[in-house]
Scaffold this motif. Structure first.
Motif: not given
Lengths: 381, 262, 477
Positions: A100, A102, A106, A123, A125, A127-129, A134, A137, A140-141, A144, C169, C190, C206
């Protein structure tokens, strides 16, 4: 004046999608999986014996097939990639890892999948932060992602498999870093266009082929020097795999001595040395998320700003060109903030919006670049 | 003698200076090939003044096709039209800090420092709104000649505010208001206001500073100048030279500097 | 030298202070009266006439009073020792209402109010953002309000929460820019693009982290009893939401077109408050009465249209009312698809879990923050179109909405394949009229309904049936 390029044969491969290394790889029974974003740990694919291939459009201007799916309000880089995907240019791919990165990416992948259905698709995934939650997560991603790759391609990966690839990628990064040093030195030994071609090649061929090539370039260019550079520039901003765009800037006598592009410096930042006592997935998570310098990341503007200013200082840059492809909001907005910081520091900056892959746009850009160089020259008196 | 050649999208200009004074200038409509345009406009000027190409010590080309013009040996160097307009305007009036240049197919706003050096610039050469092309399209919709649009707009009592920015939709609005009985003066006034709005939006991107000068073919439209002054809240200077010649003049000034002025 | 404007929020709030002070019956009478005078610029007339139209009936006053209270609460917050937190529309404001020391403001609602009700329609604030070098492909939904914050001496919130990372975005970036430029504390929620339980669980993590940060920022712990009180009211709002949804299923639709806006206007501002409940109750009353009287603004309902994402907000008369006059029912748009669920208010944990669910389902987050944008959006559209017996779907084509634009072709294919209903794709700017005039949009909608929608709903007649009809007609004559 830019001298004859001894690497031309090698670097020509960077200007085509299915280069000869990919053809040879496939001929030998190898699988190729595409990915779209620097947040994708290629080590996992490499460890699996799969060639990771960073999707690019190389400035291809045609988008008609893609326009029936994506819209004209979507980034033309993504439309160009989708057009190539739907018209068969990417049929050499055996699968795709989506991230993901942008909203446009996507949309591109969704349409590609809807029309053509990848044989293997995962996919990842991101995080954005960057914070503790995050990072957990994302770790774990990555597990996967690893499981999906193992399941599809049949090899269960050990920790040592991953460590080996981490070491390989570290070596590759180190060499890319050396090439950048050759670019950034007082008399640059590598042009901006060449550096982009090297990077494009580096993200499209097997590591075992790449390593000797990079070593050769470092050796070949260590005593090289381009003189008579009119201005030293940094190129920053959106996904720019357009070799012609960089050539256009450099044809006016400037040299793009460094960059903060994701088809560039942002993609191979030196990372903390792998600690074999830690889990390699943990190391990959920290490297790929923790060091992800991209305007898609939030709460992290200072890191991007610092990265830019460090590069300006290190490469003794005369001016910065910040570019974004039309409809790219993340770079479009971030560039405004970066421009303001640069202006405050008295560093000349040219912020431009362009159409991706449009030859007509190059002419318009040229006037702006020329005026910017004239401005820099006047400043230097 | 030092010369400047400016080949734009609609017109080509040539200008020669000697010891800081303008010897002569020429404006023609462009030919399909910019090199031919450069040759024809300069030939016309030189012939009129009894000069030859050999009399030109240094020439700078600017505008569209400037590199081809240099490549064919008609100029020694090229310079962007941005630098040329800046230099031209500043030489005419050293107090100028901002130049608004509106041509047939593009618009630029140029900011200068106290020494007349380029500080910042912004260009619009993708969208017709805010360029001469917009005025051409609107004058056709209004049923008047382009040269009559300005005087007509100056007579507006209540200029009509156009709500759209896109040239195509403004054209529709013009027809709509005329059909509803609005006076052509008021519609013309609205057109110039819309034009000014677009240009001011461009100018705001670099924060225009006083003193502002207007250049380019559209500068000859007094109504556009008045609308810009109203939108910006300041008087705008009009060049003491034909505004279409500023680019060529600036190129000649640079040529003199580069070639060693006497 | 460029003229400075008074800020959007300052202008809006100075007008709404009076509305807040006036009793509801006075507002209910004054609104239509002012609308009938047709004084002032056309945009003001359109806003008043749209808001206080006969169709909106007695729901207009509580709605505008609610908006006034929401704005004035923010305006007076500092004096009351409270902090104002700016959020995007996809953030559940009931969380902020649950803090004693905070008031929420929503960027997109402020932009919508400017676009519809302020002279100049907020365009000058957009221009201010552009003057800073912002690209013109940003979203006017938030850039109008944020442009005012950047370009004027306008009111500034004490913090910004961005719940758009992962969903949008452009929304996320613009809020981030403003927070950075004005040095305002910035918090995030998020959305992981993972529709499994794992993703949902992570989202809860979150949210909990965000709540902790807000507590630290406000210097106030979130109280269970206060949260319960707000969420119980939110649950009441949820009931009313579904009453309206059920009413929309009737043919002809008894729910006025503009109630789509009233509904999400409530959701994005005062959900979980008495004013929110009052507004929704009034909307239900008006709709029930219309159903009972079988009243409809046009002679008959010609087409039932679900709007796929946003609507157009700069000309209420030309949009909501005009559609109704033609007999085109607006059955709500994508922003109404937030599928609220009653929150279990028994414990703090269950309430926070419920809040996470509400946030997860907020519009935009739910559809284009999903793992597959096209799948999530299509499923919601099909659900709405099927349940509301829609004849067609219309996509407003807001130029800046890159996610929906990127998958609208898939939506069109799926709607045709699964429901056999057509999709009209418009192009415009939902908040700024400069891009596409209302006359063009009306023409396109009209042509679509008359030439596509009505043709589809006309059943094909066989030769046998045609002959039979002819014979019957002859026999009758």
């Amino acid at each position: 004046m830019i001298r004859q390029n001894p690497m031309e044969g090698i670097l020509q491969e960077a200007a085509v999608l299915e280069n000869r290394y990919v053809r040879k790889w496939r001929h030998g029974g190898g699988m190729v999986v595409g990915y779209t974003c620097v947040a994708t740990p290629v080590e996992i694919l490499e460890a699996e014996g799969v060639l990771p291939y960073r999707v690019r459009a190389l400035g291809a201007p045609d988008t008609e097939v893609a326009d029936a799916h994506l819209s004209r309000f979507n980034c033309s880089f993504c439309r160009s990639c989708l057009h190539l995907g739907l018209t068969g240019a990417y049929d050499f791919l055996d699968g795709m890892i989506e991230t993901n990165g942008c909203d446009h990416l996507r949309g591109m992948i969704e349409n590609w999948n809807y029309v053509k259905d990848f044989t293997f698709f995962h996919y990842l995934k991101v995080p954005h932060i960057v914070d503790q939650d995050s990072m957990s997560f994302f770790e774990e991603e990555l597990r996967l992602y690893k499981e999906a790759v193992e399941k599809r391609f049949g090899k269960t990966l050990t920790e040592e498999d991953l460590w080996e690839q981490i070491r390989t990628q570290d070596r590759i990064r180190e060499n890319l870093h050396k090439i950048y040093q050759l670019r950034e030195q007082e008399n640059p030994a590598v042009t901006g266009a060449e550096a982009l071609m090297i990077f494009l090649l580096a993200t499209a061929i097997p590591s075992r082929d790449l390593e000797p090539i990079l070593e050769k370039i470092v050796e070949d260019r260590k005593d090289h020097a381009f003189a008579g550079v009119r201005a030293r520039l940094l190129l920053g901003g959106a996904a720019t795999d357009e070799i012609d765009f960089v050539k256009e800037i450099e044809s006016l006598g400037a040299m793009v001595v460094t960059d903060t592009l994701c088809y560039g410096a942002r993609a191979f930042r030196p990372r903390p040395a792998g600690n074999t006592e830690r889990d390699p997935i943990n190391v990959l998570a920290r490297a790929y998320l923790g060091e992800l310098l991209c305007p898609r990341m939030f709460g992290d503007f200072q890191s991007r700003e610092r990265f830019l200013f460090d590069a300006v200082k290190r490469a003794k840059v005369d001016g910065v060109v910040l570019v974004h492809n039309k409809f790219c909001d993340i770079h479009g907005v971030d560039n405004v903030a970066l421009r303001m910081s640069l202006e405050k520091a008295g560093i000349p900056v040219l912020q431009i919006e362009k159409e991706y892959g449009a030859k007509a746009d190059l002419g318009r850009m040229r006037t702006r670049f020329q005026a910017f160089l004239e401005r820099i020259e006047e400043r230097h008196g | 003698m030092f010369a400047g050649i400016d080949v734009g999208s609609l017109t080509a200009e040539a200008l020669v200076i000697h010891e800081g004074r303008i010897v002569g200038s020429e404006i023609i409509s462009v030919l399909p090939n910019p090199v031919d345009s450069a040759r024809v406009v300069m030939d016309a000027l030189l012939s009129r003044k009894g000069l030859t190409w050999k009399d030109l010590k240094y020439t700078i080309s600017t505008g569209y096709g400037r590199e081809k013009i240099q490549h064919y040996g008609l100029a020694q160097e090229t310079l962007s039209e941005i630098s040329c307009h800046g230099s031209g305007a500043h030489t005419l009036d050293p107090e100028v800090r901002t130049i608004i240049d509106i041509g047939g197919q593009d618009a630029k706003v140029i900011k200068l420092d106290a020494k007349g050096g380029l500080d910042d610039f912004v260009m619009n050469n993708k969208c017709a709104a805010g360029t001469g092309h917009f005025l051409e399209a609107m004058s056709r919709a209004l049923g008047v000649g382009l040269e009559d649009l300005g005087p007509l707009a100056m007579k507006a009592k209540k200029p009509i505010a156009m709500s759209n920015r896109c040239t195509i939709y403004v054209e529709t609005e013009v027809i709509h208001y005329l059909q509803r009985g609005a006076s052509r003066q008021d519609v013309a006034g609205g057109i110039t206001m819309a034009m000014a709005d677009r240009v001011v939006a461009l100018a705001r991107r670099i924060g225009p500073k006083n003193k502002i000068m207007i250049t380019g073919g559209v500068a000859k439209n007094k109504a556009v100048k008045a609308a810009l002054e109203k939108a910006l809240g300041v008087k705008i200077a009009y060049p003491s030279l034909d505004p279409q010649l500023i680019g060529a003049y600036g190129a000649a000034v640079y040529a003199a500097r580069k070639g060693g002025s006497t | 030298m460029v003229k400075k404007s008074a800020g959007l929020f300052n202008r809006l709030s100075s007008r709404l202070i009076l509305v807040d002070l006036l009793p509801a019956p006075v507002v209910a009478k004054a609104g239509p009266f002012l609308a009938s005078l047709k004084v002032g610029p056309p945009e003001i007339h359109s806003a008043l006439a749209g808001l206080f139209s006969p169709q909106a009936g007695e729901a207009a006053a509580p709605f505008i009073k609610m908006i006034a209270k929401w704005v004035v609460n923010a305006r007076k917050a500092a004096g009351r020792g409270k902090k104002v937190i700016l959020v995007p529309f996809n953030f559940p404001t009931e969380l902020i209402h649950a803090f004693e020391s905070a008031e929420p403001l929503t960027s997109e609602v402020l932009s919508t109010l400017a676009a519809s009700c302020l002279v100049g329609q907020g365009e000058e604030y957009w221009d201010m953002a552009m003057a800073m070098g912002m690209p013109d492909h940003l979203c006017s939904a938030n850039t109008i309000e944020l442009g005012s914050m950047l370009g004027c001496k306008d009111f500034s919130p004490q913090a910004i929460i961005s719940s758009a990372p992962g969903g949008c975005d452009v929304n996320a970036k613009m809020h981030e820019f403003v927070a950075h430029h004005l040095d305002i504390p910035h918090f995030f929620l998020q959305k992981p693009p993972d529709d499994t339980g794992r993703g949902r669980k992570q989202y809860g993590v979150y949210l909990k982290s965000l709540i902790k940060k807000l507590e630290a920022f406000l210097g106030e712990a979130l109280r269970e009893d206060k949260l319960r009180s707000v969420l119980e009211k939110a649950n009441r709002c949820t009931e009313l939401h579904y009453e309206l949804f059920d009413l929309q299923k009737a043919v002809p639709c008894p729910v006025p077109n503009i109630f789509s806006l009233f509904l999400y206007g409530t959701r994005f501002t005062m959900w979980g408050t008495d004013e929110g409940i009052k507004t929704l109750e009034a909307m239900v009353q008006v709709s029930k009465r219309r159903l009972a009287e079988k009243a409809y603004p046009a002679r008959r309902e010609v087409a039932r249209c679900v709007w796929a994402y946003t609507s157009y907000y700069w000309d209420f008369l030309g949009f909501f009312n005009w559609m109704e006059e033609q007999g085109y029912s607006h059955l709500g748009d994508g922003l109404d698809l937030y599928f609220p669920s009653p929150v279990d208010t028994s414990t703090m944990d269950s309430m926070i879990e419920g809040l996470a669910g509400s946030a997860w389902n907020m519009p935009m987050t739910r559809q284009v923050g999903a793992e597959s944008m096209s799948k999530a959006w299509t499923e919601d559209m099909i659900y709405a179109a099927k349940n509301l017996k829609a004849d067609c779907v219309i996509y407003c084509g807001h130029h800046s909405c890159k996610q929906t634009w990127s998958v609208v072709s898939i939506l069109r294919s799926e709607l045709q394949r699964r429901l056999g209903i057509p999709l009209l794709i418009l192009q415009g700017d939902s908040w700024i009229k400069r891009m596409t005039p209302i006359s063009v949009l009306q023409q396109e909608i009209d042509e679509f309904v008359k030439n596509v929608v009505l043709n589809k709903s006309r059943p094909k007649r066989s030769i046998k049936k045609r002959r039979q009809k002819k014979l019957e007609a002859q026999a009758a004559s």
